[in-house]
Design a protein around this motif. Sequence first.
Motif, short mmCIF file in Angstrom:
data_model
loop_
_atom_site.label_atom_id
_atom_site.label_comp_id
_atom_site.label_asym_id
_atom_site.label_seq_id
_atom_site.Cartn_x
_atom_site.Cartn_y
_atom_site.Cartn_z
N LEU B 18 0.82 -1.20 0.00
CA LEU B 18 0.00 0.00 0.00
C LEU B 18 0.86 1.25 0.00
O LEU B 18 1.82 1.35 0.76
CB LEU B 18 -0.90 0.00 1.23
N SER B 20 0.50 4.09 1.19
CA SER B 20 0.07 5.14 2.12
C SER B 20 1.25 5.58 2.97
O SER B 20 2.12 4.79 3.32
CB SER B 20 -1.06 4.63 2.99
N THR B 21 1.24 6.85 3.27
CA THR B 21 2.39 7.42 3.97
C THR B 21 2.14 7.44 5.47
O THR B 21 1.23 8.11 5.93
CB THR B 21 2.58 8.88 3.53
N THR B 23 2.47 9.14 8.53
CA THR B 23 2.93 10.49 8.86
C THR B 23 3.46 10.55 10.28
O THR B 23 4.35 11.30 10.59
CB THR B 23 1.77 11.50 8.73
N THR B 65 -6.94 -7.89 11.46
CA THR B 65 -7.08 -7.03 10.26
C THR B 65 -7.45 -5.60 10.66
O THR B 65 -6.98 -4.65 10.03
CB THR B 65 -8.14 -7.59 9.28
N ASP B 66 -8.25 -5.45 11.73
CA ASP B 66 -8.56 -4.11 12.22
C ASP B 66 -7.27 -3.40 12.64
O ASP B 66 -7.02 -2.25 12.27
CB ASP B 66 -9.51 -4.17 13.42
N THR B 69 -4.95 -2.48 9.72
CA THR B 69 -5.39 -1.34 8.90
C THR B 69 -4.96 -0.03 9.54
O THR B 69 -4.44 0.86 8.88
CB THR B 69 -6.91 -1.36 8.71
N THR B 70 -5.15 0.07 10.86
CA THR B 70 -4.66 1.26 11.56
C THR B 70 -3.14 1.28 11.50
O THR B 70 -2.53 2.32 11.25
CB THR B 70 -5.12 1.25 13.03
N ARG B 72 -1.02 0.23 9.42
CA ARG B 72 -0.32 0.54 8.18
C ARG B 72 -0.15 2.04 7.99
O ARG B 72 0.74 2.48 7.28
CB ARG B 72 -1.01 -0.09 6.98
N PHE B 73 -1.01 2.83 8.64
CA PHE B 73 -0.85 4.28 8.57
C PHE B 73 0.19 4.76 9.57
O PHE B 73 0.61 5.90 9.54
CB PHE B 73 -2.18 4.98 8.86
N LEU B 74 0.56 3.90 10.49
CA LEU B 74 1.45 4.31 11.58
C LEU B 74 2.75 3.52 11.60
O LEU B 74 3.54 3.63 12.53
CB LEU B 74 0.74 4.14 12.93
N THR B 311 -1.36 1.96 19.58
CA THR B 311 -1.52 3.18 18.79
C THR B 311 -1.36 4.43 19.65
O THR B 311 -0.71 5.39 19.26
CB THR B 311 -2.90 3.17 18.10
#
Lengths: 326, 394
Positions: B18, B20-21, B23, B65-66, B69-70, B72-74, B311
């Motif tokens: 993916l 996605s960055t 940040t 999977t939940d 998903t979070t 992968r952004f972090l 997180t």
Amino acid sequence: MKPTPLLACLSSLCLLGAATPALSDEIWVTNEKDDTISVIDIETMEVTRTIPTGERPRGITFSKDFSVVYICASDSDAVQVMDPATGEILHDLPSGEDPEQFVLHPDDRHLYIANEDDAITTVVDTVSRTVVAQIDVGIEPEGMAVSPDGKIAITTSETTNMAHWIDTETQELFANTLVDSRPRHAEFVKGGSELWVSAEIGGTISVFDVATQAEKTKISFEVANMHPDRVQPVGFEFTQGDTHAFVALGPSNHVAVVNAETYEVEDYILVGRRVWHMDFNADRSLLFTTNGVSGDVTVIDVASRKALKSIKVGRFPWGAAFRPTN
Amino acid sequence: MSWRSMAICLAVTFCSSLASTPTDAQAADVTVQFVQQKVPPPPVLSNLDPIPEDLGLRGAELALTDNMTTGRFLGQNWTLEITQVEPGGDFASALDAALAQTDLVILDAPAAQVREAASRVAGTTALLFNAGASDPALRDEACSANMLHTLPSEYMLSDALMQFAVKRRWTDLALITGEGPGDAEQAAALERSATKFGLKIGARKTWAFDADMRRNASQEVPLFTQELGDYDLLLVADAANDFARYIPFNTWRPRPVAGAEGLTPQVWDRVVEQWGAAQLQSRFAELAGRDMQGRDYAVWAAMRAIGEAVTRTKAADAQTLRSYMLGPDFELAGFKGRPLTFRDWNGQMRQPIALTHRGALVAQAPLEGFLHQRTELDTLGLDAPESRCAAFKQ
């Protein structure tokens, strides 16, 4: 005394005659568990008609010239395009699965749609009726917003607890910012310099500086005699000039009035049960809130911050949208 | 070999595919072990509700999977390792092998194995989540500082039911208890909760029949319940729902049934659809091809609690996560209408309890009117003043 058939007939004719010249503005409300829209006449504050839709209608928005209305029919997996004059469904747009909420880009052409079951934001061209892009976002996307200049779209994801920032040129994410639990709604304000995101379970609204995507402040709520767990901000809208935000607080059955300059909560207004979304009339002097559990709409006088009236609509009203008729 | 182990290591490939960055770069590698003691299903009269082979496990997979998903952004990488111990297998060494890999272990096992696990990790940095045993003692005198509980205790369930009886003014109760495993414990919890909420259990009977009730329930149950005299609500303690399903409508007096059948207290049930739950239900059904059950939910909640803590703390070590989860800032959105938190005196997850029948949600406890100085959720189960759990005191 029972009116005679003749009299009854005459009086209804009179009503018809009186009603035709002065058409007043309307609030359209989607009823999630009735598969209908209730149309409220703003003058009389009464439901004038009920229009069938696809299954589980939630998000609702009009095109800029109000010639069509877009409806998220979540369980029909479609965005329906309706002629508001006739209530006729003109066609469906491809929307991805389970569209819940959407926002119309300022170009009046592209819809940004949250596909709740698929962790995707779908961009649809309403003219060519094609999917332009699909963007992977967090689990259960819901809140949608586009900046006034059209350059940034926002999706909030309920289970991932983030605001995802989409560059509308490339249709790619350029930032992901954490917010509190279960973000529900997002709005750009103050000319697009601020982004507000409500978090239902977190009980807060996060305010972001759009230029840096940094959190400026966080607004909390406190309703008297109500456990903080039940104070759950969902939908919100801004008054004329973005001076105040009216925030639906879900199962606390209150709407909060937030000063958008100081970020202080100034008032709480008691409304119907599980207040969800809302919209204003033309001059933003009246606010109409959808109350899911009580199945009604509360009319709030914005100046006095008082609830004026409850209007019975369908089962589980969800979204609200203003429609001028003149 | 008496136990087997496998890993779901989708995290790395998922992440790199993916664009996605992240940040808020906080790169963390998190490995969670799901350790399950398989138990042979008890023999029951009806075959209508088989226990799914993958009960519990699917909850872990969905939460993975939940979390991913979070993540992968972090920049988080999540790995779920699965260890399943066959009946009669060597649970202790399976657990030791799991603990050699990670400090974060979700247990789906009966009370005896959960106790054993607690004693094995005493004094270590490990953090266990009990998602399979409702035994109140595990949250009380036998509690462990290394263990949090996402499955409600038997007391939380029975308290929920009694609140409903109080609300409906069903003050006179009768109780039928089976002779199967867990039945006496269920009955004891119902007795305790009845006393707590000022209700009276008048007549009690033990179900000792061994006949096949599919044939003669209508003949046996009326006579059996005739001796109970009059009452407002009939409670049935039957952990495996062996005979309870044959009680409603066959009672001598026309009275509602609750407990194992009729009105049942549940950690999770297919009929829960409010509070966004419809989305969790449909995501689960898509993954597992069946409805989400209580133990699936408890395992899901454990894995999601770890995800939420990682997180928010940007840490992956068990002790940092434990402090955060027991602290005031932790809250999990668990599709039950209010945030889920942990009790800092015994590690039990606070949560609403659904009161359901087979077709709908009847009510959700805590019911309106049951007040508490801290949170109404603490009207369910063991409260701080009565707690005999010493492990959580500093």
